[in-house]
Design a protein around this motif. Structure first.
Motif: not given
Length: 248
Positions: A47-68, A42-45
């Motif tokens: 929104k909750q999932v999106i607000v969790s996934i977007i910052p989650g993947y932001v935090v996860m993928f910033v660590f890939f700068i270590i490769i460079s 449903d729409e409420t769920t």
């Protein structure tokens, strides 16, 4: 130091591989996982999932700068550039700052772009923009400091790639970036409190929803700052060993 910083920044901005790792791949993963986890909700769920996934993947993928960061330090070492800089009056920490600061700029821009993507495409709330800005700065400092320490400690790029995957993917799994933190086993929840990903993710979610209070924010910033300082200090202490491996 300024010349090193400008050269490093120009080199990385021209690197299409870096663009893929830092922007394109996170966006693809974000779109894919949001589609998977919100398909029959449903729409409420949703929104909750999106607000969790977007910052989650932001935090996860910033660590890939270590490769460079590992790659550029290893190339300087193996081509003799590190030894040449060491033979000049330039102090070691200025050399490291010159290499470090461009990556801080890149990671900060990455966070901005990914959050902007979330806002434009999924209309995620950004209720406390100034808090999000401060969190982004501190997360940038922490991630790149860890990258700096990793870059001067590993002997090969393959080793750096392996360690980056452990930090980024292992940290994401243990910090609740993939699944809600309260659904994780108790031992994983305990481990998560020692990881910067957990604190950054929780703070980003709360700031996006407008729920973060100043005591929680200060605690998160202090933890991120201390981890970043520890990474920088470790890099300084390990630099002489790194220099000894440099081609002369």
């Amino acid at each position: 130091m300024r010349a090193i910083m400008i050269t490093e920044l120009k080199k990385n901005l021209q690197d299409k591989g870096l663009l893929f790792w830092m922007v394109i791949l996170p966006i693809l993963f974000t779109v894919l996982f949001i589609a998977i986890f919100t398909g029959n909700t449903d729409e409420t769920t949703r929104k909750q999932v999106i607000v969790s996934i977007i910052p989650g993947y932001v935090v996860m993928f910033v660590f890939f700068i270590i490769i460079s960061m590992v790659s550029t330090f290893n190339k300087d070492r193996d081509k003799g550039m590190t030894a040449r800089f060491a033979s000049t009056p330039l102090r070691p920490y200025f050399y490291m700052l010159g290499k470090w600061l461009p990556y801080m700029f890149i990671v900060f821009i990455q966070i901005f772009v990914l959050l902007l993507f979330g806002k434009i495409v999924y209309n995620v709330p950004l209720e406390q923009p100034m808090v999000l800005l401060i969190l982004s700065i501190f997360l940038t400092f922490t991630v790149t400091a860890i990258g700096l320490a990793t870059a001067v400690m590993v002997k090969t790029e393959n080793m750096g790639l392996a360690i980056t995957q452990i930090i980024a993917l292992g940290g994401a799994m243990l910090s609740g970036l993939w699944i809600p933190h309260d659904m994780m086993p108790d031992f994983m929840q305990t481990i998560s409190y020692f990881l910067p990903q957990f604190w950054a993710h929780q703070a980003f979610q709360d700031a996006m929803a407008g729920n973060i209070n100043y005591s929680d924010l200060f605690q998160t910033l202090l933890i991120l700052f201390c981890i970043g300082v520890a990474g920088f200090v470790l890099a300084i202490f390990r630099y002489p060993v790194f220099l000894k491996r440099s081609v002369t």
